[in-house]
Design a protein around this motif. Structure first.
Motif, PDB file in Angstrom:
ATOM      1  N   GLN A 163       4.069  -2.793  -8.988  1.00 21.70           N
ATOM      2  CA  GLN A 163       2.857  -2.325  -8.317  1.00 21.70           C
ATOM      3  C   GLN A 163       3.068  -0.974  -7.641  1.00 21.70           C
ATOM      4  O   GLN A 163       4.086  -0.749  -6.982  1.00 21.70           O
ATOM      5  N   THR A 164       2.087  -0.101  -7.788  1.00 19.57           N
ATOM      6  CA  THR A 164       2.120   1.211  -7.136  1.00 19.57           C
ATOM      7  C   THR A 164       1.043   1.283  -6.057  1.00 19.57           C
ATOM      8  O   THR A 164       0.174   0.403  -5.961  1.00 19.57           O
ATOM      9  N   THR A 165       1.098   2.327  -5.257  1.00 18.45           N
ATOM     10  CA  THR A 165       0.057   2.564  -4.262  1.00 18.45           C
ATOM     11  C   THR A 165      -1.310   2.634  -4.938  1.00 18.45           C
ATOM     12  O   THR A 165      -2.298   2.095  -4.433  1.00 18.45           O
ATOM     13  N   GLY A 166      -1.354   3.286  -6.097  1.00 17.89           N
ATOM     14  CA  GLY A 166      -2.609   3.396  -6.832  1.00 17.89           C
ATOM     15  C   GLY A 166      -3.162   2.054  -7.267  1.00 17.89           C
ATOM     16  O   GLY A 166      -4.377   1.843  -7.275  1.00 17.89           O
ATOM     17  N   ASP A 167      -2.279   1.133  -7.623  1.00 14.84           N
ATOM     18  CA  ASP A 167      -2.718  -0.214  -8.004  1.00 14.84           C
ATOM     19  C   ASP A 167      -3.409  -0.910  -6.831  1.00 14.84           C
ATOM     20  O   ASP A 167      -4.462  -1.538  -6.990  1.00 14.84           O
ATOM     21  N   LEU A 168      -2.798  -0.812  -5.654  1.00 15.80           N
ATOM     22  CA  LEU A 168      -3.379  -1.436  -4.463  1.00 15.80           C
ATOM     23  C   LEU A 168      -4.707  -0.772  -4.111  1.00 15.80           C
ATOM     24  O   LEU A 168      -5.683  -1.445  -3.766  1.00 15.80           O
ATOM     25  N   ALA A 169      -4.732   0.568  -4.193  1.00 12.92           N
ATOM     26  CA  ALA A 169      -5.943   1.321  -3.879  1.00 12.92           C
ATOM     27  C   ALA A 169      -7.088   0.951  -4.817  1.00 12.92           C
ATOM     28  O   ALA A 169      -8.245   0.810  -4.394  1.00 12.92           O
ATOM     29  N   TYR A 170      -6.772   0.799  -6.085  1.00 11.40           N
ATOM     30  CA  TYR A 170      -7.784   0.448  -7.086  1.00 11.40           C
ATOM     31  C   TYR A 170      -8.436  -0.895  -6.776  1.00 11.40           C
ATOM     32  O   TYR A 170      -9.662  -1.043  -6.836  1.00 11.40           O
TER      33      TYR A 170
ATOM     34  N   ALA B  20      -4.143   3.618   1.468  1.00  8.46           N
ATOM     35  CA  ALA B  20      -3.268   2.741   0.695  1.00  8.46           C
ATOM     36  C   ALA B  20      -1.816   3.172   0.833  1.00  8.46           C
ATOM     37  O   ALA B  20      -1.521   4.376   0.865  1.00  8.46           O
ATOM     38  N   GLU B  21      -0.911   2.197   0.899  1.00  6.56           N
ATOM     39  CA  GLU B  21       0.507   2.506   1.074  1.00  6.56           C
ATOM     40  C   GLU B  21       1.409   1.461   0.419  1.00  6.56           C
ATOM     41  O   GLU B  21       1.069   0.277   0.355  1.00  6.56           O
ATOM     42  N   THR B  22       2.561   1.924  -0.042  1.00  3.01           N
ATOM     43  CA  THR B  22       3.685   1.058  -0.409  1.00  3.01           C
ATOM     44  C   THR B  22       4.884   1.535   0.416  1.00  3.01           C
ATOM     45  O   THR B  22       5.875   2.034  -0.119  1.00  3.01           O
ATOM     46  N   LEU B  23       4.778   1.360   1.711  1.00  2.70           N
ATOM     47  CA  LEU B  23       5.798   1.852   2.642  1.00  2.70           C
ATOM     48  C   LEU B  23       7.138   1.158   2.472  1.00  2.70           C
ATOM     49  O   LEU B  23       8.179   1.726   2.822  1.00  2.70           O
ATOM     50  N   THR B  24       7.115  -0.053   1.944  1.00  4.38           N
ATOM     51  CA  THR B  24       8.388  -0.765   1.810  1.00  4.38           C
ATOM     52  C   THR B  24       9.314  -0.093   0.803  1.00  4.38           C
ATOM     53  O   THR B  24      10.500  -0.411   0.735  1.00  4.38           O
ATOM     54  N   ARG B  25       8.777   0.867   0.026  1.00  4.64           N
ATOM     55  CA  ARG B  25       9.612   1.625  -0.918  1.00  4.64           C
ATOM     56  C   ARG B  25      10.486   2.655  -0.198  1.00  4.64           C
ATOM     57  O   ARG B  25      11.431   3.182  -0.790  1.00  4.64           O
TER      58      ARG B  25
ATOM     59  N   GLY C  58       4.636  -2.802   6.156  1.00  4.66           N
ATOM     60  CA  GLY C  58       4.200  -3.611   5.025  1.00  4.66           C
ATOM     61  C   GLY C  58       3.350  -2.778   4.080  1.00  4.66           C
ATOM     62  O   GLY C  58       3.071  -1.605   4.343  1.00  4.66           O
ATOM     63  N   ASP C  59       2.935  -3.377   2.979  1.00  7.26           N
ATOM     64  CA  ASP C  59       2.145  -2.693   1.951  1.00  7.26           C
ATOM     65  C   ASP C  59       0.724  -3.243   1.914  1.00  7.26           C
ATOM     66  O   ASP C  59       0.490  -4.411   2.238  1.00  7.26           O
ATOM     67  N   GLY C  60      -0.218  -2.413   1.500  1.00  7.33           N
ATOM     68  CA  GLY C  60      -1.601  -2.863   1.390  1.00  7.33           C
ATOM     69  C   GLY C  60      -2.547  -1.698   1.187  1.00  7.33           C
ATOM     70  O   GLY C  60      -2.127  -0.534   1.145  1.00  7.33           O
ATOM     71  N   ALA C  61      -3.834  -2.024   1.065  1.00  5.43           N
ATOM     72  CA  ALA C  61      -4.859  -0.988   0.878  1.00  5.43           C
ATOM     73  C   ALA C  61      -6.193  -1.469   1.440  1.00  5.43           C
ATOM     74  O   ALA C  61      -6.498  -2.662   1.409  1.00  5.43           O
TER      75      ALA C  61
ATOM     76  N   SER D  19      -1.639   4.204   6.649  1.00  2.00           N
ATOM     77  CA  SER D  19      -3.029   4.624   6.465  1.00  2.00           C
ATOM     78  C   SER D  19      -3.932   3.498   5.973  1.00  2.00           C
ATOM     79  O   SER D  19      -5.159   3.616   6.017  1.00  2.00           O
ATOM     80  N   ALA D  20      -3.340   2.394   5.533  1.00  2.00           N
ATOM     81  CA  ALA D  20      -4.156   1.265   5.084  1.00  2.00           C
ATOM     82  C   ALA D  20      -4.589   0.361   6.228  1.00  2.00           C
ATOM     83  O   ALA D  20      -5.496  -0.460   6.066  1.00  2.00           O
ATOM     84  N   SER D  21      -3.970   0.492   7.400  1.00  2.00           N
ATOM     85  CA  SER D  21      -4.156  -0.523   8.442  1.00  2.00           C
ATOM     86  C   SER D  21      -5.563  -0.570   9.018  1.00  2.00           C
ATOM     87  O   SER D  21      -6.111  -1.653   9.231  1.00  2.00           O
ATOM     88  N   VAL D  22      -6.170   0.581   9.281  1.00  2.00           N
ATOM     89  CA  VAL D  22      -7.521   0.584   9.860  1.00  2.00           C
ATOM     90  C   VAL D  22      -8.551   0.027   8.879  1.00  2.00           C
ATOM     91  O   VAL D  22      -9.341  -0.854   9.250  1.00  2.00           O
TER      92      VAL D  22
END
Length: 325
Positions: free
Chosen positions: A53-60, A143-148, A162-165, A285-288
């Motif tokens: 999974q990439t940041t773009g995947d989560l964002a999508y 969206a972020e994959t900060l754990t990378r 953590g990761d999310g979008a 940036s995904a948290s809010v």
């Protein structure tokens, strides 16, 4: 005199990876404990993106949910803005990659990097485009994959992120929406919270060394509380409103103590504060938008209510948005 145009949130959406990492699991690999993490941060777990999974995947995924909630087709979008500090590629932008997957070819697409303030920076850009009449419908994603970019042996940082979008769809409205946004930065404090690696400055010895998040937590905490106090006051004063006018605070989910300090400054009960840091950790940036979507879908946030969104992140950057939902 021309009628004022507002950018109104027509729909929200979010996405979290399936894998959940609890404090107890972390304590098996690094010197920490569930109690230690909870007391200092309020975090109990965080979501981790799968290897593929990439940041773009989560964002999508978040974008699809926001578009569905707004009842808007991809062919109606004028612009896509992604706030992220962990893009899929150096270029093209993650926004362009999301645009391609959505099939929204022709709309403008760009990324904004303001670390944890990225969504608010992106929201402000979108707001300005709508206000000036250059866009009518804009998809804004954090969206972020900060754990990378985590050093899993550093207990001062690996427990936090953590990761999310999360996403919102903004539409032009003549009646209500975003009242104002306020953005600030102080690059002189960069070494208090940063990832010392890059393209023109070099990648160091790789992700396992200089390419991971470095933070001086106590310094960040002190600066964040002061900066958020200031930007909260700025938002209210700019609109001739007082603390009592607010229905909800939707803060950046970095640390429960910072959230509580901001709520106290606003004389707000924690029942009026959206808190997801316990389940999501700090998703930058995904948290809010994640917190916003969580509160909207649970029915807590209702149409017509006054919301204050705020965030603080590496750079330093910080900002707020006052809006009528």
């Amino acid at each position: 005199m021309s009628e004022r145009i507002y950018a109104r949130i027509a729909g929200t959406g979010s996405y979290l990876p399936e894998k959940v990492l609890s404090n107890e699991e972390l304590a098996r690999t690094v010197e920490t404990s569930d109690e230690w993490i909870r007391e200092r941060t309020g975090i109990t777990q965080r979501h981790i993106a799968a290897d593929e999974q990439t940041t773009g995947d989560l964002a999508y995924e978040a974008a699809l949910r926001a578009l569905e909630a707004a009842g808007i087709g991809v062919d109606e979008l004028d612009m896509i803005i992604v706030g992220t500090t962990t893009p899929d590629l150096i270029f093209p932008s993650t926004a362009c990659l999301v645009q391609a997957r959505l099939g929204a070819v022709g709309s403008a697409a760009l990324d904004v990097n303001a670390a944890c303030s990225g969504f608010l920076y992106a929201l402000s850009v979108a707001d300005k485009f709508i206000r000036c009449g250059d866009a009518k419908k804009v998809l804004v994603i954090g969206a972020e994959t900060l754990t990378r970019i985590i050093d899993w042996s550093d207990r001062t940082t690996c427990v936090l992120f953590g990761d999310g979008a999360g996403a919102v769809v903004l539409v032009a409205d003549g009646d209500t929406g975003i009242l104002s946004t306020h953005l600030h930065a102080d690059g002189s404090k960069k070494e208090l919270l940063w990832t010392p690696a890059g393209v023109s400055s070099g990648f160091g010895e790789g992700v396992g060394s200089s390419g991971t998040i470095k933070m001086k937590g106590n310094d960040v905490f002190k600066y964040a509380v002061k900066a958020l106090d200031s930007v909260v006051d700025e938002a209210l004063q700019a609109n001739g409103l007082g603390k009592a006018d607010l229905d909800w605070l939707v803060p950046h989910q970095a640390n429960l103590r910072i959230i509580e300090a901001t709520a106290k400054r606003l004389d707000m009960s924690m029942e009026q504060v959206v808190v997801t840091v316990d389940k999501h950790g700090n998703t930058s940036s995904a948290s809010v938008p994640l917190a916003l979507d969580t509160a909207v879908r649970s029915g807590r946030i209702q149409r017509g209510q006054l919301l204050l969104l705020e965030a603080f992140g590496g750079g330093f950057t910080w900002g707020s948005a006052l809006l009528r939902y």
